[in-house]
Design a protein around this motif. Structure first.
Motif, PDB file in Angstrom:
ATOM      1  N   LEU A 172       0.835  -1.211   0.000  1.00  0.00           N
ATOM      2  CA  LEU A 172       0.000   0.000   0.000  1.00  0.00           C
ATOM      3  C   LEU A 172       0.871   1.263   0.000  1.00  0.00           C
ATOM      4  O   LEU A 172       0.626   2.213  -0.771  1.00  0.00           O
ATOM      5  CB  LEU A 172      -0.913  -0.005   1.225  1.00  0.00           C
ATOM      6  N   GLU A 173       1.884   1.300   0.851  1.00  0.00           N
ATOM      7  CA  GLU A 173       2.772   2.467   0.889  1.00  0.00           C
ATOM      8  C   GLU A 173       3.510   2.651  -0.424  1.00  0.00           C
ATOM      9  O   GLU A 173       3.727   3.780  -0.888  1.00  0.00           O
ATOM     10  CB  GLU A 173       3.775   2.311   2.037  1.00  0.00           C
ATOM     11  N   LEU A 174       3.915   1.511  -1.025  1.00  0.00           N
ATOM     12  CA  LEU A 174       4.619   1.587  -2.296  1.00  0.00           C
ATOM     13  C   LEU A 174       3.716   2.171  -3.384  1.00  0.00           C
ATOM     14  O   LEU A 174       4.145   3.027  -4.190  1.00  0.00           O
ATOM     15  CB  LEU A 174       5.111   0.191  -2.691  1.00  0.00           C
ATOM     16  N   GLU A 175       2.448   1.717  -3.418  1.00  0.00           N
ATOM     17  CA  GLU A 175       1.504   2.260  -4.405  1.00  0.00           C
ATOM     18  C   GLU A 175       1.280   3.755  -4.182  1.00  0.00           C
ATOM     19  O   GLU A 175       1.264   4.556  -5.140  1.00  0.00           O
ATOM     20  CB  GLU A 175       0.182   1.504  -4.306  1.00  0.00           C
ATOM     21  N   ALA A 176       1.108   4.170  -2.898  1.00  0.00           N
ATOM     22  CA  ALA A 176       0.878   5.593  -2.613  1.00  0.00           C
ATOM     23  C   ALA A 176       2.088   6.429  -3.012  1.00  0.00           C
ATOM     24  O   ALA A 176       1.957   7.498  -3.629  1.00  0.00           O
ATOM     25  CB  ALA A 176       0.577   5.786  -1.115  1.00  0.00           C
TER      26      ALA A 176
END
Length: 497
Positions: free
Chosen positions: A144-148
């Motif tokens: 999730l952090e990588l996508e954001a």
């Protein structure tokens, strides 16, 4: 004869007597030398003989002394061997008991280890499940952090690129406009300057030519009219001088404006270079951030691979330990089963042996020692001297098994005596069988019997059996067999009965 005696009795002269005396002395010296040589040879022979006899006697004494020493040493060694055998049996018994206790402790320790291992494996499984859940949650949060971050990076990158393009276009327009203005103003100022310079040049040339003509025509009147001409000249050129000064002022103003415009252009170029440097710095920073993000991603992937490898290794190690535990437990079960079977067999054999015990053994199963008290005390002192403190403590812990080993030793001695007696009986039986075969071969007639030694095969009152000289022969009239044959026959019949 008488004449010869008379001649011999004639007195000799002094010289002859001296010669005769010298000859006698020489003969006596030779005889003395011969006697000395004979005496020295005799003494040498006697000395050699004495040395030979002394060496021979010394060898005999040494051989007899060695035999005596061997006998004494054998007796001492036999005593030592008996003492050592007894101590060794005691030590072996003690060590067997120690081994049994250690085996029992080992079995208990193995049971404790198995329980601890089961609990450890259960805890490890729980920890693995917890770690798997934690890893899954961390992976989801990381994704999730990588996508954001990727979305934010893409949007920021697009905005920076658009702004950069706009600023580049704006600066390009400004640069083009400034360059066009500069070119226009430069062209105009150049044209004005050229025209003014040409005008001035033409005027000056015309005046110079006119003056030269005037000077050539009125050389003589020049000095007189010089003041007038000078005054007229100054009056005529005053306006032109003012115009020249105004043009010069305009030229200075235009040069100042050109310098100002050049400074502005230089400032704009500096601003352009600064903006380009900022753009390069932003691009480098973005590339560094991208590289850092990629490195972090690679590190996270490497850590994930390591964790997966650790998980596989831990799973393989646990599987290997489980297999090893099962194998060891199976081996322990088999060993315990063998021990139980051996104990049951020993109990069965003890029950069977109980049937064959005599009344004396049932009443007194443990025989008393055959040694005297002094001998027993001496053996105990020797054993205490030879044994160490630790071994003495261990032996003291297992004194209770002494009666058991006494009974075991008694049975072992009876077994050995029975085996020895059986070997003797087998030897006697074999000899009797050979004698019986020889006797049967003697009373039967066949080619095989005739080819071998036969007491009945007699030719010229002689048998083909070898008769030793030491054995007593029977009288011709007596029909009884010899004494050894009678003893052997008696023993054969006793054995058969």
């Amino acid at each position: 004869m008488l004449k010869k005696e008379k001649k011999a009795k004639t007195p000799l002269s002094d010289e002859e007597q001296l010669l005769l005396f010298q000859q006698k002395l020489l003969a006596e010296e030779e005889m003395a030398k011969k006697k000395e040589r004979l005496l020295s040879q005799f003494l040498k022979d006697k000395l050699a003989k004495e040395e030979h006899n002394s060496a021979l006697n010394l060898n005999k004494i040494n051989t007899q002394w060695r035999t005596v020493l061997r006998e004494v040493k054998t007796r001492e060694l036999l005593k030592d061997i008996e003492i050592l055998s007894q101590t060794f049996e005691r030590v072996v018994d003690c060590k067997d008991n120690v081994i049994k206790s250690l085996a029992k402790d080992l079995s208990e320790a193995e049971e404790q280890y198995a329980r601890a291992l089961r609990s450890h494996l259960h805890n490890v499984d729980q920890l693995l499940a917890l770690q798997r859940r934690r890893l899954s949650l961390l992976e989801e949060s990381y994704n999730l952090e990588l996508e954001a971050l990727t979305k934010e990076f893409e949007t920021e990158r697009k905005t920076i690129i658009d702004q950069h393009e706009k600023e580049i276009r704006y600066l390009q327009d400004i640069f083009m406009a400034m360059e066009q203005n500069y070119l226009d103003s430069e062209y105009e100022s150049k044209l004005e300057f050229q025209s003014m310079w040409n005008d001035l040049k033409n005027v000056n040339l015309e005046e110079k030519h006119f003056l030269r003509l005037q000077l050539e025509n009125i050389v003589e009147d020049l000095w007189r009219k010089f003041q007038d001409v000078l005054k007229n000249y100054t009056d005529a050129t005053e306006d032109r001088k003012v115009a020249f000064e105004t043009l010069q002022v305009k030229d200075e103003k235009s040069s100042k404006e050109i310098e100002v415009q050049m400074k502005k252009i230089q400032k704009l170029q500096d601003a352009i270079t600064i903006s380009k440097g900022k753009i390069m710095i932003h691009s480098r920073e973005s590339e560094d951030e991208n590289r850092y993000i990629r490195n972090d991603k690679e590190l996270v992937l490497i850590q994930l691979r390591k964790l997966k490898a650790q998980r596989t290794r831990a799973r393989a190690a646990s599987q290997k330990n489980l297999v090893k535990l099962t194998l060891e437990s199976n081996a322990a079960l088999k060993a315990l089963r063998k021990i139980v079977d051996k104990g049951e067999k020993i109990l069965k054999l003890a029950e069977i042996c109980r049937k064959f015990e005599t009344e004396e053994e049932k009443v007194l199963p443990f025989y008393s020692s055959v040694l005297t008290p002094k001998e027993q005390e001496g053996i105990e002192e020797n054993n205490l001297e030879e044994l160490t403190e630790e071994l003495a403590k261990v032996i003291g812990d297992y004194i209770g098994m002494e009666n058991f080993w006494k009974r075991y030793n008694k049975v072992k001695l009876e077994q050995l005596s029975l085996q020895h007696r059986r070997a003797q009986l087998l030897d006697i039986n074999g000899r009797l069988r050979g004698m019986l075969k020889q006797y049967l071969d003697g009373i039967s007639v066949s080619d095989e019997v005739l080819s071998q030694l036969n007491p009945l095969f007699i030719v010229n009152h002689r048998s083909n059996l070898p008769q030793p000289s030491s054995t007593p022969t029977a009288h011709p009239g007596s029909t009884s067999p010899p004494a050894p044959w009678r003893d052997q026959k008696r023993s054969f019949f006793l054995g058969s009965s």
